[in-house]
Design an enzyme around this catalytic site. Structure first.
Site, PDB file in Angstrom:
ATOM      1  N   GLY A  42       0.807  -1.216   0.000  1.00 26.81           N
ATOM      2  CA  GLY A  42       0.000   0.000   0.000  1.00 26.81           C
ATOM      3  C   GLY A  42       0.841   1.267   0.000  1.00 26.81           C
ATOM      4  O   GLY A  42       2.079   1.232   0.052  1.00 26.81           O
ATOM      5  N   HIS A  43       0.146   2.378  -0.016  1.00 30.30           N
ATOM      6  CA  HIS A  43       0.779   3.695  -0.100  1.00 30.30           C
ATOM      7  C   HIS A  43       1.821   3.920   0.997  1.00 30.30           C
ATOM      8  O   HIS A  43       1.680   3.452   2.125  1.00 30.30           O
ATOM      9  CB  HIS A  43      -0.295   4.786   0.002  1.00 30.30           C
ATOM     10  CG  HIS A  43      -1.026   4.746   1.321  1.00 30.30           C
ATOM     11  ND1 HIS A  43      -0.585   5.406   2.436  1.00 30.30           N
ATOM     12  CD2 HIS A  43      -2.147   4.082   1.692  1.00 30.30           C
ATOM     13  CE1 HIS A  43      -1.406   5.183   3.438  1.00 30.30           C
ATOM     14  NE2 HIS A  43      -2.358   4.364   3.026  1.00 30.30           N
ATOM     15  N   ASP A  44       2.856   4.610   0.651  1.00 29.79           N
ATOM     16  CA  ASP A  44       3.867   5.135   1.599  1.00 29.79           C
ATOM     17  C   ASP A  44       4.665   4.060   2.335  1.00 29.79           C
ATOM     18  O   ASP A  44       5.297   4.360   3.357  1.00 29.79           O
ATOM     19  CB  ASP A  44       3.196   6.068   2.634  1.00 29.79           C
ATOM     20  CG  ASP A  44       2.410   7.182   1.965  1.00 29.79           C
ATOM     21  OD1 ASP A  44       2.978   7.856   1.087  1.00 29.79           O
ATOM     22  OD2 ASP A  44       1.214   7.347   2.288  1.00 29.79           O
TER      23      ASP A  44
END
Ligand SMILES: CC(C)(COP(=O)(O)OP(=O)(O)OC[C@H]1O[C@@H](n2cnc3c(N)ncnc32)[C@H](O)[C@@H]1OP(=O)(O)O)[C@@H](O)C(=O)NCCC(=O)NCCS
Length: 218
Positions: A138-140
């Site tokens: 997922g993001h980041d």
């Protein structure tokens, strides 16, 4: 076309051969010189990929070629990468055309993203991070050097996977958590708390057991 060797002729090495074949089908990119392996690979099986066993890993010192590491063990990947860097070799970074990698994702040298894996937004990986089939990131997130996400592992947003950590098949890491360097998360585990370095964690929710025996990540 860049000359390329795959280090490791076992199952994972042959999976990487398939990734290279898929990349080449979209755009001829790599000329596969062959595979390097210190053992005795199944030559008949290798022949079905149209590649040869060139010799032991140390041969990489003499080959003017890029390399990817078809080896599951982060310890082995780190050792070979350090030797290869000393020999002046530069790794290739492979992304299967059926993987989804966001435009704001930075893959470190030698990293591999297999088919149906997905890495969304603002993700950074270190050297030789392996994201196997159908794993999601997922993001980041941050994936350290020599990390392995086994097939179907699910890493939620903003998680940090420490150098050399392995996340088993189908395991889940909750958002924002850190998995320590060299830790091993068992297949199917759900990690809901921070994990220290070099532990083995299994179960739902994951609990950790004594350190992984072969350790000594640092
Ligand atoms: C966690 C793991 C690394 C442990 O391997 P191991 O050190 O050989 O451990 P063992 O099989 O001896 O099991 C030790 C204990 O952990 C338990 N255990 C092992 N793996 C487990 C898992 N995934 N979930 C729950 N319990 C697990 C065993 O039941 C055993 O429990 P016991 O001591 O109460 O009998 C391994 O089982 C695993 O899940 N590896 C990931 C596999 C994977 O994703 N492969 C992808 C290849 S592409």
């Amino acid at each position: 076309m860049d000359a390329l060797v795959i280090v490791g002729a076992g199952g994972h090495g042959r999976e990487l051969l398939e990734v290279v074949e898929a990349v080449n089908e979209v755009e001829p990119t790599y000329d596969i010189l062959g595979v390097l392996d210190d053992g005795e690979p199944d030559l008949d099986l290798l022949a079905t990929y149209g590649v040869r066993h060139l010799g032991p890993v140390s041969l990489l010192a003499e080959l003017d070629a890029r390399y990817v590491l078809g080896i599951g063990s982060p310890y082995a990947r780190r050792a070979i990468d350090r030797a290869a860097t000393g020999w002046g070799r530069v790794p290739a970074t492979l992304v299967h055309p059926a993987a989804m990698v966001g435009r704001r994702v930075t893959l470190g040298p030698g990293s591999v993203v297999c088919g149906f894996a997905s890495i969304t937004s603002n993700v950074l990986t270190g050297r030789h991070a392996h994201v196997n089939i159908a794993a999601t990131v997922g993001h980041d997130c941050r994936l350290g050097d020599y990390t392995t996400l086994a097939p179907g592992a699910r890493i939620s947003g903003a998680a940090v996977i420490g150098d050399g950590a392995t996340i088993g098949s189908g395991a889940v890491v909750r958002q924002g958590l850190t998995v320590g360097a060299g830790a091993v998360v068992g297949a199917g585990a759900v990690v809901i708390r921070e994990l220290p370095a070099e532990v083995m964690a299994v179960g739902v929710p994951a609990h950790h057991r004594p350190p992984v025996p072969q350790l000594g990540w640092y």
